[in-house]
Design a protein around this motif. Structure first.
Motif, PDB file in Angstrom:
ATOM      1  N   LEU A 114       9.120   0.726  -4.480  1.00 28.50           N
ATOM      2  CA  LEU A 114       7.956   0.185  -3.772  1.00 28.50           C
ATOM      3  C   LEU A 114       6.907   1.273  -3.510  1.00 28.50           C
ATOM      4  CD1 LEU A 114       9.751  -2.249  -1.313  1.00 28.50           C
ATOM      5  CD2 LEU A 114       8.249  -2.888  -3.208  1.00 28.50           C
ATOM      6  N   LYS A 115       7.354   2.483  -3.227  1.00 30.11           N
ATOM      7  CA  LYS A 115       6.395   3.577  -3.010  1.00 30.11           C
ATOM      8  C   LYS A 115       5.583   3.852  -4.265  1.00 30.11           C
ATOM      9  CE  LYS A 115       8.137   6.345   0.825  1.00 30.11           C
ATOM     10  NZ  LYS A 115       8.686   7.667   1.247  1.00 30.11           N
ATOM     11  N   ALA A 116       6.184   3.612  -5.423  1.00 32.54           N
ATOM     12  CA  ALA A 116       5.483   3.853  -6.687  1.00 32.54           C
ATOM     13  C   ALA A 116       4.258   2.954  -6.838  1.00 32.54           C
ATOM     14  CB  ALA A 116       6.439   3.644  -7.858  1.00 32.54           C
ATOM     15  N   GLU A 117       4.195   1.871  -6.071  1.00 32.38           N
ATOM     16  CA  GLU A 117       3.046   0.972  -6.136  1.00 32.38           C
ATOM     17  C   GLU A 117       1.833   1.523  -5.395  1.00 32.38           C
ATOM     18  OE1 GLU A 117       2.857  -2.104  -7.890  1.00 32.38           O
ATOM     19  OE2 GLU A 117       4.608  -1.068  -8.741  1.00 32.38           O
ATOM     20  N   ASN A 118       2.035   2.573  -4.599  1.00 36.08           N
ATOM     21  CA  ASN A 118       0.927   3.206  -3.865  1.00 36.08           C
ATOM     22  C   ASN A 118       0.132   2.189  -3.041  1.00 36.08           C
ATOM     23  OD1 ASN A 118      -0.672   5.395  -3.050  1.00 36.08           O
ATOM     24  ND2 ASN A 118      -2.161   5.038  -4.687  1.00 36.08           N
ATOM     25  N   PHE A 119       0.852   1.389  -2.267  1.00 38.05           N
ATOM     26  CA  PHE A 119       0.212   0.385  -1.425  1.00 38.05           C
ATOM     27  C   PHE A 119      -0.751   1.038  -0.429  1.00 38.05           C
ATOM     28  CE2 PHE A 119       4.357  -1.912  -2.233  1.00 38.05           C
ATOM     29  CZ  PHE A 119       3.806  -2.865  -3.079  1.00 38.05           C
ATOM     30  N   GLN A 120      -1.861   0.396  -0.206  1.00 35.87           N
ATOM     31  CA  GLN A 120      -2.869   0.905   0.733  1.00 35.87           C
ATOM     32  C   GLN A 120      -2.770   0.249   2.105  1.00 35.87           C
ATOM     33  OE1 GLN A 120      -4.983   3.565  -0.313  1.00 35.87           O
ATOM     34  NE2 GLN A 120      -3.340   3.409  -1.836  1.00 35.87           N
ATOM     35  N   THR A 121      -2.125  -0.901   2.183  1.00 34.20           N
ATOM     36  CA  THR A 121      -2.044  -1.614   3.469  1.00 34.20           C
ATOM     37  C   THR A 121      -0.598  -1.793   3.945  1.00 34.20           C
ATOM     38  OG1 THR A 121      -2.010  -3.824   2.437  1.00 34.20           O
ATOM     39  CG2 THR A 121      -4.173  -2.856   2.919  1.00 34.20           C
ATOM     40  N   LEU A 122       0.337  -1.146   3.245  1.00 28.77           N
ATOM     41  CA  LEU A 122       1.753  -1.250   3.596  1.00 28.77           C
ATOM     42  C   LEU A 122       2.392   0.135   3.636  1.00 28.77           C
ATOM     43  CD1 LEU A 122       2.701  -4.188   1.200  1.00 28.77           C
ATOM     44  CD2 LEU A 122       2.549  -4.349   3.692  1.00 28.77           C
ATOM     45  N   ASP A 123       3.380   0.305   4.504  1.00 32.97           N
ATOM     46  CA  ASP A 123       4.152   1.542   4.584  1.00 32.97           C
ATOM     47  C   ASP A 123       5.631   1.231   4.349  1.00 32.97           C
ATOM     48  OD1 ASP A 123       2.257   3.522   5.003  1.00 32.97           O
ATOM     49  OD2 ASP A 123       2.345   3.376   7.195  1.00 32.97           O
ATOM     50  N   LEU A 124       6.358   2.252   3.887  1.00 30.10           N
ATOM     51  CA  LEU A 124       7.806   2.153   3.707  1.00 30.10           C
ATOM     52  C   LEU A 124       8.494   3.106   4.665  1.00 30.10           C
ATOM     53  CD1 LEU A 124       8.932   0.197   1.558  1.00 30.10           C
ATOM     54  CD2 LEU A 124       6.641   1.013   0.945  1.00 30.10           C
ATOM     55  N   HIS A 125       9.631   2.679   5.183  1.00 28.49           N
ATOM     56  CA  HIS A 125      10.430   3.469   6.119  1.00 28.49           C
ATOM     57  C   HIS A 125      11.890   3.426   5.691  1.00 28.49           C
ATOM     58  CE1 HIS A 125       7.027   2.906   9.044  1.00 28.49           C
ATOM     59  NE2 HIS A 125       6.979   1.725   8.434  1.00 28.49           N
ATOM     60  N   ARG A 126      12.669   4.385   6.210  1.00 33.45           N
ATOM     61  CA  ARG A 126      14.122   4.365   6.037  1.00 33.45           C
ATOM     62  C   ARG A 126      14.773   4.355   7.404  1.00 33.45           C
ATOM     63  NH1 ARG A 126      16.056   6.509   1.291  1.00 33.45           N
ATOM     64  NH2 ARG A 126      18.150   6.320   2.171  1.00 33.45           N
ATOM     65  N   ALA A 127      15.844   3.578   7.535  1.00 36.12           N
ATOM     66  CA  ALA A 127      16.529   3.440   8.820  1.00 36.12           C
ATOM     67  C   ALA A 127      18.034   3.447   8.613  1.00 36.12           C
ATOM     68  CB  ALA A 127      16.098   2.149   9.507  1.00 36.12           C
TER      69      ALA A 127
END
Length: 204
Positions: A114-127
Motif C-alpha cells: 500500500l505504501k508503494a501507491e504513494n497515497f496523498q490522503t491516506l497513511d499506513l501504520h503498524r500495530a
C-alpha cells in the motif's frame, strides 16, 4: 482447498476487472459470477469504510486501497501456500514447511504494497497487540486518513482468518487491544526485552 483456491482466483479476477485490466463477464475458470460479485461488494464496503475515516480522503485513493487490500491478500495467500487456520500455518512456517505467513509477514507485506501507491490522503501504520500478556502476540497494518492517529484508522488483517481479509476500525476491533509498534518497542526496551531478533520478527 479447491474451494479456497477458487475464491482466491475470484478475488484476483474481480480486482483486475475493477482496475480496468480486463473486461467482460468472468469465465468459470476465473471463478463463479457469484464469487466475483461478492468480492466486488466487499471492495465497495471497504472503500466506504476507508472514506468514513476522514472528510479529506480522496475517493479514488480509498477505492484503490480497498481493491489492493483484497487482491494482494489473495495473491499473498497463494504465495504463502495457505491451507490451514492461522495458528496451524504458523506452526508450519516455524517448522520451515511453509515459506511465509506469520502475522507480521502479512502486516509487513500489506503495508509495503500500500505504501508503494504513494497515497496523498491516506497513511499506513503498524500495530501490535498482546505484547504484555500470555496471549499470542499479533501484528497488523492499519490505514488512516493522512495525519490521523492509528486509533482513528482501519485494521487490515488477513492473518486471523487464514488468508481472508478482516477489516474493522481500530476502536471496533474488540478482539485485540492495538498499540503502535514503536511504543511496544519502547515498552520492551525499558524492561530489557527488546532484542534485535524481536525487532526483525516484528518487521522493525
Amino acid at each position: 482447498m479447491t474451494v479456497k483456491l477458487n475464491v482466491l482466483k475470484a478475488v484476483v479476477f474481480a480486482a483486475l476487472v475493477a482496475l480496468g485490466a480486463c473486461g467482460g463477464a468472468p469465465s468459470a475458470r476465473d471463478g463463479s459470477v457469484a464469487q466475483v460479485e461478492q468480492v466486488n461488494r466487499n471492495v465497495a464496503e471497504l472503500t466506504a469504510g476507508i472514506l468514513a475515516l476522514g472528510a479529506g480522503i480522496d475517493p479514488e485513493e480509498a477505492a484503490r486501497a480497498a481493491r489492493i487490500s483484497y487482491s494482494y491478500t489473495a495473491q499473498l495467500a497463494q504465495e504463502y501456500e495457505i491451507e490451514d487456520a492461522a495458528i496451524i500455518h504458523n506452526i508450519k512456517v516455524n517448522r520451515g514447511t511453509k515459506p511465509r505467513g506469520l502475522c507480521w509477514h502479512w502486516a509487513e507485506d500489506i503495508e509495503n504494497r500500500l505504501k508503494a501507491e504513494n497515497f496523498q490522503t491516506l497513511d499506513l501504520h503498524r500495530a501490535i497487540a498482546n505484547y504484555d500478556n500470555w496471549r499470542l502476540e499479533h501484528s497488523t497494518a492499519i490505514i488512516s486518513a493522512k495525519g490521523a492517529s492509528m486509533y482513528d484508522g482501519m485494521v487490515l488483517d488477513p492473518w486471523r482468518e487464514g488468508g481472508e481479509l478482516t477489516w474493522k476500525t481500530v476502536r471496533d476491533d474488540k478482539r485485540y487491544a492495538w498499540s503502535p509498534r514503536l511504543e511496544v518497542f519502547e515498552w520492551k526496551r525499558a524492561r530489557g526485552l527488546l532484542t534485535t531478533r524481536y525487532v526483525k520478527a516484528a518487521g522493525g
